[in-house]
Motif scaffolding. Structure first.
Motif, mmCIF file in Angstrom:
data_model
loop_
_atom_site.group_PDB
_atom_site.id
_atom_site.type_symbol
_atom_site.label_atom_id
_atom_site.label_comp_id
_atom_site.label_asym_id
_atom_site.label_seq_id
_atom_site.Cartn_x
_atom_site.Cartn_y
_atom_site.Cartn_z
ATOM 1 N N ALA A 22 34.705 35.894 37.315
ATOM 2 C CA ALA A 22 35.511 36.724 38.216
ATOM 3 C C ALA A 22 35.326 36.273 39.651
ATOM 4 O O ALA A 22 34.233 35.863 40.056
ATOM 5 C CB ALA A 22 35.118 38.187 38.056
ATOM 6 N N ARG A 23 36.387 36.381 40.441
ATOM 7 C CA ARG A 23 36.347 35.957 41.839
ATOM 8 C C ARG A 23 36.619 37.156 42.749
ATOM 9 O O ARG A 23 37.733 37.654 42.810
ATOM 10 C CB ARG A 23 37.384 34.851 42.094
ATOM 11 C CG ARG A 23 37.070 33.562 41.347
ATOM 12 C CD ARG A 23 35.838 32.860 41.957
ATOM 13 N NE ARG A 23 35.462 31.667 41.217
ATOM 14 C CZ ARG A 23 34.526 31.618 40.280
ATOM 15 N NH1 ARG A 23 33.881 32.730 39.952
ATOM 16 N NH2 ARG A 23 34.236 30.485 39.660
ATOM 17 N N PRO A 25 36.036 40.384 42.572
ATOM 18 C CA PRO A 25 36.801 41.437 41.907
ATOM 19 C C PRO A 25 36.600 42.803 42.553
ATOM 20 O O PRO A 25 35.609 43.046 43.252
ATOM 21 C CB PRO A 25 36.218 41.433 40.493
ATOM 22 C CG PRO A 25 34.784 41.041 40.711
ATOM 23 C CD PRO A 25 34.833 40.008 41.812
ATOM 24 N N ARG A 123 45.039 42.183 43.003
ATOM 25 C CA ARG A 123 43.602 41.913 42.919
ATOM 26 C C ARG A 123 43.146 41.774 41.472
ATOM 27 O O ARG A 123 43.757 42.300 40.545
ATOM 28 C CB ARG A 123 42.795 43.045 43.566
ATOM 29 C CG ARG A 123 42.956 43.129 45.065
ATOM 30 C CD ARG A 123 41.838 43.936 45.687
ATOM 31 N NE ARG A 123 40.529 43.281 45.548
ATOM 32 C CZ ARG A 123 39.429 43.706 46.174
ATOM 33 N NH1 ARG A 123 39.488 44.770 46.953
ATOM 34 N NH2 ARG A 123 38.288 43.067 46.010
ATOM 35 N N GLU A 124 42.030 41.079 41.325
ATOM 36 C CA GLU A 124 41.357 41.071 40.031
ATOM 37 C C GLU A 124 40.549 42.363 39.939
ATOM 38 O O GLU A 124 39.684 42.624 40.777
ATOM 39 C CB GLU A 124 40.438 39.860 39.897
ATOM 40 C CG GLU A 124 39.721 39.815 38.561
ATOM 41 C CD GLU A 124 39.051 38.489 38.275
ATOM 42 O OE1 GLU A 124 38.451 38.369 37.195
ATOM 43 O OE2 GLU A 124 39.130 37.579 39.130
ATOM 44 N N GLY A 151 46.384 41.923 39.930
ATOM 45 C CA GLY A 151 46.648 40.554 39.531
ATOM 46 C C GLY A 151 46.140 40.271 38.131
ATOM 47 O O GLY A 151 46.762 39.540 37.356
ATOM 48 N N ARG A 152 44.987 40.838 37.814
ATOM 49 C CA ARG A 152 44.392 40.706 36.484
ATOM 50 C C ARG A 152 43.568 41.960 36.221
ATOM 51 O O ARG A 152 42.853 42.431 37.114
ATOM 52 C CB ARG A 152 43.515 39.459 36.373
ATOM 53 C CG ARG A 152 42.867 39.267 35.004
ATOM 54 C CD ARG A 152 42.170 37.931 34.903
ATOM 55 N NE ARG A 152 41.487 37.772 33.626
ATOM 56 C CZ ARG A 152 42.083 37.434 32.486
ATOM 57 N NH1 ARG A 152 43.386 37.207 32.480
ATOM 58 N NH2 ARG A 152 41.399 37.309 31.364
ATOM 59 N N THR A 154 40.755 43.741 33.682
ATOM 60 C CA THR A 154 39.749 43.563 32.638
ATOM 61 C C THR A 154 39.044 44.888 32.389
ATOM 62 O O THR A 154 38.756 45.630 33.332
ATOM 63 C CB THR A 154 38.699 42.508 33.060
ATOM 64 O OG1 THR A 154 39.349 41.250 33.242
ATOM 65 C CG2 THR A 154 37.596 42.361 32.027
ATOM 66 N N ASP A 173 44.317 42.914 30.275
ATOM 67 C CA ASP A 173 44.485 41.480 30.074
ATOM 68 C C ASP A 173 43.319 40.902 29.286
ATOM 69 O O ASP A 173 43.472 39.915 28.559
ATOM 70 C CB ASP A 173 44.607 40.766 31.428
ATOM 71 C CG ASP A 173 45.824 41.233 32.206
ATOM 72 O OD1 ASP A 173 46.918 41.287 31.612
ATOM 73 O OD2 ASP A 173 45.676 41.560 33.403
#
Length: 209
Positions: A22-23, A25, A123-124, A151-152, A154, A173
């Motif tokens: 993860a970047r 997050p 955003r993640e 954006g993603r 989890t 996702d």
């Protein structure tokens, strides 16, 4: 029998190892137990920690039986099959929903004051809880986040019932889960220490990162 987690902190440390891709997050923890899992995740992978408050919607004669859930910023999510089996409709629990909305607002005020949720768009986002049993609150949380167009998205949990985990793959996702025991009965059985947390405990944990 699958190995137990010592506590939520250890479970969070183990999840962090699985989330290192993860970047920066936004980690949204479901209070109360999810916060104790999320703190070591943020320490391990970075990013920003906040809470996403959810409430179970209980069956009025037996409130422990959840027929749905609601998350801040989202609409109630119901187990329609269960409601039908109980001879009820969403309208039948309107008073319960109103009561849970009030409690949800109270907890948001306690945990964040007047500060809104961080901006989610693009955003993640990682939604964290301490386990998945029926998945009602996680589903409500994921749908509330999805509306804000991350954006993603989890979902990360230490342990969960296999059927529930598989169902959550349609909502996120990615679902990251460490253990799906065949004999799953309740989240707490998979922790050596599974103390109930108070609002004060949540605030103390949030202040650590």
């Amino acid at each position: 029998m699958d190995l137990l987690f010592a506590d939520r902190a250890q479970a969070g440390e183990m999840l962090a190892e699985r989330l290192r891709g993860a970047r920066n997050p936004l980690v949204l923890a479901l209070p109360r137990g999810g916060v104790a899992v999320a703190v070591p995740i943020v320490r391990g992978i970075g990013g920003r920690l906040d809470v996403l408050v959810t409430r179970k919607i209980g069956y009025p004669p037996t409130p422990e039986l959840g027929v749905g859930a609601i998350a801040e910023g989202g609409e109630p999510v119901f187990d329609l099959l269960l409601l039908r089996r109980l001879g009820m409709t969403p309208a039948s629990v309107a008073e319960v929903v109103a009561e849970e909305r009030r409690e949800l607002a109270r907890r948001v005020k306690v945990y964040r004051g007047d500060r809104p949720l961080p901006d989610i768009a693009g955003r993640e986002v990682i939604v964290v809880d301490d386990g998945l049993a029926t998945g009602a609150t996680a589903r409500a949380a994921l749908r509330a986040v999805r509306v804000a167009r991350p954006g993603r998205l989890t979902l990360a949990v230490p342990v969960g019932a296999r059927d529930t985990v598989e169902a959550m793959r349609e909502e996120a996702d990615e679902v990251v889960v460490l253990r799906m025991p065949a004999d799953f009965r309740a989240v707490g059985q998979w922790y050596e220490h599974f103390d109930q947390l108070s609002d004060a405990d949540v605030l103390e944990l949030l202040a650590e990162v």
